[in-house]
Design an enzyme around this catalytic site. Sequence first.
Site, mmCIF file in Angstrom:
data_model
loop_
_atom_site.group_PDB
_atom_site.id
_atom_site.type_symbol
_atom_site.label_atom_id
_atom_site.label_comp_id
_atom_site.label_asym_id
_atom_site.label_seq_id
_atom_site.Cartn_x
_atom_site.Cartn_y
_atom_site.Cartn_z
ATOM 1 N N GLU A 266 -0.578 27.649 18.946
ATOM 2 C CA GLU A 266 -0.320 28.208 17.623
ATOM 3 C C GLU A 266 -1.425 29.097 17.062
ATOM 4 O O GLU A 266 -1.551 29.187 15.836
ATOM 5 C CB GLU A 266 -0.079 27.052 16.649
ATOM 6 N N HIS A 299 8.143 25.328 16.067
ATOM 7 C CA HIS A 299 7.011 24.391 16.083
ATOM 8 C C HIS A 299 5.699 25.164 15.861
ATOM 9 O O HIS A 299 4.883 24.811 15.003
ATOM 10 C CB HIS A 299 7.009 23.664 17.433
ATOM 11 N N GLU A 300 5.502 26.236 16.612
ATOM 12 C CA GLU A 300 4.245 26.990 16.501
ATOM 13 C C GLU A 300 4.148 27.673 15.140
ATOM 14 O O GLU A 300 3.070 27.761 14.559
ATOM 15 C CB GLU A 300 4.136 28.025 17.624
ATOM 16 N N HIS A 303 3.042 25.284 12.496
ATOM 17 C CA HIS A 303 1.585 25.087 12.541
ATOM 18 C C HIS A 303 0.825 26.134 11.726
ATOM 19 O O HIS A 303 -0.318 25.904 11.351
ATOM 20 C CB HIS A 303 1.084 25.204 13.977
ATOM 21 N N GLU A 322 0.572 17.645 15.232
ATOM 22 C CA GLU A 322 1.638 17.721 16.233
ATOM 23 C C GLU A 322 2.895 16.993 15.766
ATOM 24 O O GLU A 322 4.009 17.462 15.980
ATOM 25 C CB GLU A 322 1.151 17.162 17.566
#
Length: 868
Positions: A266, A299-300, A303, A322
Amino acid sequence: MSPSLGKNFRLPRTVLPGAYRAELSVDLEHDSFEGTVAIDVTLAGSATQVHLHAVGLSVTAASADVPGTAQPHLARTEVDVESETVTLLFASPLPAGAATLHLTWSGRFSPGLRGLYRAGRIAVTQFEAADARRVFPCFDEPAFKATWELTLRDVPPGVTALSNGAIAEETADAAGKRRIRFTRTPVLSSYLIALALGDLVSSEPRTASNVPVRTWAVPAKLGLTAFAQEAATAVLPRLESYFGLPYPFGKLDQLGIPDFEAGAMENAGCITFREVALLLDPATAPLAVQKRVAEVITHELAHQWFGNLVTMVWWDDLWLNEAFATWMAFKIVADWRPEWRIWMDFEVAKGSALVLDAMQSAHPIRAEIQNAEEAGESFDAITYEKGGAVLRMIEGYLGEERFREGIRLYMRRHRGGNATADDLWGALGEASGEPIVELANGWIRRTGYPLVSVALATAAGKPTLSLQQRRFFSDPTAQETGAPTRWLIPMVVRYRDDEGVKEQRVLFGEETAQVTLAGARGSIKFVEANAGAVGFYRCRYDGPLLAQLGQAIATSGDVAPIERMALVSDQWALVRAGAGNVGAFLDLVKAMAGESDPFVLDELIGRLSLLEARHVADGERAAFQKVVGKLFGSSAALLGWQSPSGAAEADDTRLRRAALLRALVIVARDPGAVAEAESRALKHIVSTGAGAAASSLDPNLLDLAITAAARNADGGRFDDFARRATTELDPASKRRFLHALARVEAAPVVGRAVEAAMTDLVPMQDFTSYLSVLLSNRATREEAWRLIRDRWAEVHAKADSPMLLRRLIESLGALPERRHLEEVEAFLAAHPIPAARQATSQTLERMRMDAALRERLMPEISAWLAHA
Ligand SMILES: [Zn+2]
């Protein structure tokens, strides 16, 4: 020489970096680099020494400028290998207050997939957890946030250069060598800094919420970037609206890297991906691949707020980064593409955390972390999926609105800074008025999870649930030492009575509890004790409740697919734990074989596949396969291999067909189905090879069809697949052919499949997954295991990073028999891997249990087959 600072040395908080201005010249011909940096720091007191992190760098000059002093303070440097530091030693003390450190150094590319490394014709960085120090001398701990202004020197013409900031200025000398300065970043921890140089091209930028978004790939794969662009631009505004804060890093680049250790990283504004997690061909990508790409991208992106804007203080809260990004990705993708039913995929991933966390070698989600190496060890399913599931469970209990308010409060309060998990629980508690600190810490700091036993009785004329909790172990012989663990379990119970379906929330914290179903009228038809499967626990129903649940599944739509999946998963876990007979489990599978939901079917077939592969005696395999064929054959025949009219079908229909054919082709090895799969695979290969627009084979069937073809491969087909494993552009397709090589069964090609592991055909990033397929394949298993032992030095060198070594150890878990266990134990005792201690104990424990399970189940399966 001074004594070493030791492996657990942490930089003192007496020297704080505020801004880095670094210049780097990367030599792409010789895999080396040279750099200079000016670091603005603040000293809490006067000091004669300053510690920075550095590994493998040769620092040739170091000094400090102090305001009001004309002459720089020159420093001598001392390297400490164990603490991975370089210490600047000044002859006269630097005064308290502001100073600027200057360093000059050179270094070489790192051999594993970390630091600055080579991936084909690209040089790229991977810094998390603690590898920024392999490129820059820096304060390489997450709490030291600072701005970074990076400049690349001597960039050859035609070479793309990317970093966290956009390009602010670019000039070229007479020879065309360029100097590229990137815009200064907001404050960031060093692990989030990124650089990439090389042969990369990008899609046309698209804008989402005024943020330019680009997806980069090696030139041949530019055509595979559209989906990543679509996903990123769709989810970015959704994340902004969830957090209530704009995207913080100005621009967004997503880079597909040809050799990459993790799934993705990320880095702020410059996210790097394994190609298969970013690039795809929509015409041939199975739905599962599209979902996975969307999930990783989200997800990234999550972050960028959670992790990058608000950062953990120390690696002991890495899990929170996470866990949060894992949970958030599913939530946002579910909003973007509700028809995908992505929470079903979460349930599958949660299943692996439930398995890992039921072992004696399990660890709490939040662990004490002494150093960066230990931080690297904690990236497992417990960190990601259990952490995500606990957040989901808390959200389920608080409700979406109150949970989001708490997250927003936490983000507003800590943006640009660092925070701990307790800061988050505090904010959630404040926003909800609920005891979240206690609830969350009970799940985060304790190892394992509860098995909740459920029975139904009548007390004072009212139906009453009798609940009991204890820590669940997969190993039938395992017991808790010391006081038994109790969890505060936020349960949502659903049941049907004479009036309809009702829900009741229960906060269950004692060993046992009697819970009156207060709203119940008349008789109870069934009880589901983990509604929506949101809780991170397993349920064990007593006989009558289990029978009622089976009845409800067979006759009504009252039990949701995700609950049916959880039921199958729990019942199988109870068999493993010695609390159930596999015959009864197989009867349950049989009763559910008419299941229409593809995810539940996958769950059922996945268990049968595991039994067939590991727990059925060789002499009885054919009989077992026949039973599987009979269970799913007629449903599969009804659906056929394609839509009868050629008309478009719903995703669920296509996935159901794939699950049923997987059962017939892969598990049952039904001769007719196998022949059909093989012939369709070969036709597909010919049609795509000739450049035809689309093949007649549904992309969701490609994996099973290519596997069937691989099992039967002779030398010619092996060569063809090996060539495709190198030349296919679509990463999922490339991986499919690569793994197909490890699935061959014909004697003449087995040796070649094993040998291929050590050649360039299998890149470093795919090495451990390739080995794991070889070790799962009965035909290649023994030879692959021999290769690992005989050529250990080479094998070790091809998995040269802590994460890859961990996966290498885990791949040995595919070896099923007791003699394998003994061999692996002896081998790992003779060749210990300190960076994978946790993976070693997890793998050995799993192998011990599986070997014992195999010995226990074989006669039980035999007995079941005798009357099946
Ligand atoms: Zn992550």
